[in-house]
Design a protein around this motif. Structure first.
Motif, PDB file in Angstrom:
ATOM      1  N   PHE A  68     -46.116  30.781 -16.165  1.00 18.11           N
ATOM      2  CA  PHE A  68     -45.411  29.688 -16.834  1.00 18.11           C
ATOM      3  C   PHE A  68     -45.958  28.343 -16.366  1.00 18.11           C
ATOM      4  O   PHE A  68     -46.179  27.437 -17.173  1.00 18.11           O
ATOM      5  N   ASP A  69     -46.155  28.224 -15.054  1.00 14.30           N
ATOM      6  CA  ASP A  69     -46.692  26.977 -14.509  1.00 14.30           C
ATOM      7  C   ASP A  69     -48.063  26.668 -15.101  1.00 14.30           C
ATOM      8  O   ASP A  69     -48.373  25.515 -15.425  1.00 14.30           O
ATOM      9  N   ASP A  70     -48.884  27.702 -15.243  1.00 14.61           N
ATOM     10  CA  ASP A  70     -50.222  27.514 -15.818  1.00 14.61           C
ATOM     11  C   ASP A  70     -50.137  27.067 -17.276  1.00 14.61           C
ATOM     12  O   ASP A  70     -50.867  26.172 -17.711  1.00 14.61           O
ATOM     13  N   LEU A  71     -49.234  27.696 -18.042  1.00 10.54           N
ATOM     14  CA  LEU A  71     -49.084  27.346 -19.449  1.00 10.54           C
ATOM     15  C   LEU A  71     -48.565  25.919 -19.632  1.00 10.54           C
ATOM     16  O   LEU A  71     -48.974  25.207 -20.559  1.00 10.54           O
ATOM     17  N   LYS A  72     -47.668  25.517 -18.747  1.00 12.99           N
ATOM     18  CA  LYS A  72     -47.043  24.201 -18.890  1.00 12.99           C
ATOM     19  C   LYS A  72     -48.045  23.052 -18.810  1.00 12.99           C
ATOM     20  O   LYS A  72     -47.815  21.986 -19.394  1.00 12.99           O
ATOM     21  N   VAL A  73     -49.135  23.259 -18.096  1.00 15.62           N
ATOM     22  CA  VAL A  73     -50.115  22.173 -17.939  1.00 15.62           C
ATOM     23  C   VAL A  73     -51.291  22.323 -18.898  1.00 15.62           C
ATOM     24  O   VAL A  73     -52.207  21.506 -18.882  1.00 15.62           O
ATOM     25  N   GLU A  74     -51.271  23.358 -19.722  1.00 14.22           N
ATOM     26  CA  GLU A  74     -52.341  23.529 -20.707  1.00 14.22           C
ATOM     27  C   GLU A  74     -52.233  22.473 -21.805  1.00 14.22           C
ATOM     28  O   GLU A  74     -51.146  21.979 -22.110  1.00 14.22           O
ATOM     29  N   SER A  75     -53.356  22.187 -22.418  1.00 13.80           N
ATOM     30  CA  SER A  75     -53.388  21.223 -23.515  1.00 13.80           C
ATOM     31  C   SER A  75     -53.036  21.941 -24.822  1.00 13.80           C
ATOM     32  O   SER A  75     -53.903  22.329 -25.598  1.00 13.80           O
ATOM     33  N   ARG A  76     -51.722  22.158 -25.018  1.00  7.11           N
ATOM     34  CA  ARG A  76     -51.194  22.820 -26.218  1.00  7.11           C
ATOM     35  C   ARG A  76     -49.913  22.120 -26.649  1.00  7.11           C
ATOM     36  O   ARG A  76     -49.265  21.446 -25.857  1.00  7.11           O
ATOM     37  N   LYS A  81     -46.840  26.848 -26.589  1.00  7.15           N
ATOM     38  CA  LYS A  81     -46.521  27.255 -25.219  1.00  7.15           C
ATOM     39  C   LYS A  81     -45.308  28.183 -25.195  1.00  7.15           C
ATOM     40  O   LYS A  81     -45.300  29.194 -24.484  1.00  7.15           O
ATOM     41  N   ILE A  82     -44.298  27.841 -25.982  1.00  4.42           N
ATOM     42  CA  ILE A  82     -43.080  28.654 -26.004  1.00  4.42           C
ATOM     43  C   ILE A  82     -43.367  30.036 -26.569  1.00  4.42           C
ATOM     44  O   ILE A  82     -42.829  31.043 -26.101  1.00  4.42           O
ATOM     45  N   PRO A 269     -38.172  20.996 -22.848  1.00  6.20           N
ATOM     46  CA  PRO A 269     -38.623  20.713 -21.479  1.00  6.20           C
ATOM     47  C   PRO A 269     -39.070  21.957 -20.707  1.00  6.20           C
ATOM     48  O   PRO A 269     -39.854  21.854 -19.770  1.00  6.20           O
ATOM     49  N   SER A 270     -38.574  23.131 -21.130  1.00  3.82           N
ATOM     50  CA  SER A 270     -38.982  24.368 -20.458  1.00  3.82           C
ATOM     51  C   SER A 270     -40.459  24.662 -20.670  1.00  3.82           C
ATOM     52  O   SER A 270     -41.056  25.443 -19.924  1.00  3.82           O
ATOM     53  N   ALA A 271     -41.050  24.059 -21.696  1.00  2.05           N
ATOM     54  CA  ALA A 271     -42.472  24.262 -21.970  1.00  2.05           C
ATOM     55  C   ALA A 271     -43.331  23.134 -21.414  1.00  2.05           C
ATOM     56  O   ALA A 271     -44.552  23.153 -21.559  1.00  2.05           O
TER      57      ALA A 271
END
Length: 301
Positions: A68-76, A81-82, A269-271
């Motif tokens: 989740f942490d990795d996905l949250k900082v991705e450029s998407r 992301k969700i 915000p969860s994403a």
């Protein structure tokens, strides 16, 4: 040395006699030491399996939070992301035994007035959210985004199945081959093109797809009278809701604001890189029963 050996042998003899006496007493009740040992070993084995299961779930949750942490900082976009987070959550769900969810199912059932009216999937998402809420408390500094996303999936599923899917398929049947012509005006409008695109796709797949954010936006558009008059799709949707449901309460400004709060303060915000702590998950957990029960009350009116 010989005296020591004789003493040890005497002690062993006393132990053997004591065991024999206990066996005789237990035998009168149909119980044997072998049986007790078997039960003890069985309990120890069961305890070990439970410990392994706890360790495994803890490990899987830690891995989930890292992903989740990795996905949250991705450029998407956060919707992408969700979607990816949801897919990862589904893998965790597959590893949770139904037996482990029983207590959380009963807890969830007690919190919702309209529990029996909920879709089967919704009645799955809510106990899993409660389960994750408990398990994440065992991890230090845990991000509670998985709990919030499961709860948001619950209300999203209810809006999707009970309003948007039913309406979309109804519209497709009513319009038939003219569906693309009917949608033409709305595909060029910024406010309604997402709605029109979803209906157009569903006319091909027969599987309407909307996110909670999209459904919240579409419902909010129904309060804009100027837009309603210039959008055949919104006008038709409003007429459908007025005919089928308690539109006055469903489309009330107060309730739509509460749904917007779920989207803006919890789901989206969860994403994001934002940390969703214990208190945030607790808040979401506390407001969700009222939001979902109210929705079902409007739909059953």
């Amino acid at each position: 040395m010989k005296e020591d050996l004789l003493y040890i042998l005497d002690v062993i003899g006393e132990i053997d006699r004591a065991i024999e006496a206990i066996e005789k007493k237990l035998d009168g009740h149909g119980v044997t030491l072998d049986g007790i040992n078997g039960e003890v070993k069985g309990l120890q084995s069961y305890r070990k399996r439970m410990e392994n299961k706890i360790d495994n779930i803890g490990e899987k949750l830690s891995e989930l939070l890292i992903s989740f942490d990795d996905l949250k900082v991705e450029s998407r976009g956060f919707e992408e992301k969700i979607i990816l987070m949801t897919l990862k959550l589904e893998r965790i769900e597959q590893q949770i035994d139904a037996e482990d969810l029983e207590d959380y199912y009963l807890l969830s059932q007690s919190n919702y007035c309209n529990w029996d009216m909920l879709d089967d999937l919704t009645r799955k998402f809510i106990p899993i959210a409660e389960y994750l809420f408990s398990k994440l408390q065992k991890l230090s500094n845990a991000d509670y985004s998985p709990v919030i996303l499961e709860l948001c999936r619950a209300i999203e599923n209810e809006f999707l199945l009970k309003i948007f899917k039913k309406y979309t398929l109804d519209l497709i049947i009513r319009q038939g081959d003219d569906i693309h012509r009917f949608l033409m005006a709305d595909t060029t409008k910024n406010q309604t093109k997402i709605f029109a695109k979803a209906v157009k796709k569903a006319s091909i797949t027969q599987k309407p797809e909307y996110t909670l954010g999209q459904m919240n936006t579409i419902l909010s558009l129904l309060k804009q009278t100027d837009l309603l008059g210039n959008s055949p799709l919104l006008h038709d949707f409003y007429a459908y809701i007025s005919r089928e449901y308690d539109s006055g309460n469903l489309l009330s400004a107060a309730y739509l604001a509460k749904i917007s709060q779920i989207v803006n303060d919890y789901r989206n915000p969860s994403a994001h890189p934002e940390y969703m702590d214990f208190e945030k998950a607790k808040e979401c957990k506390e407001i969700m029963p009222e939001r979902i029960d109210y929705l079902l009350d409007c739909l059953m009116a």
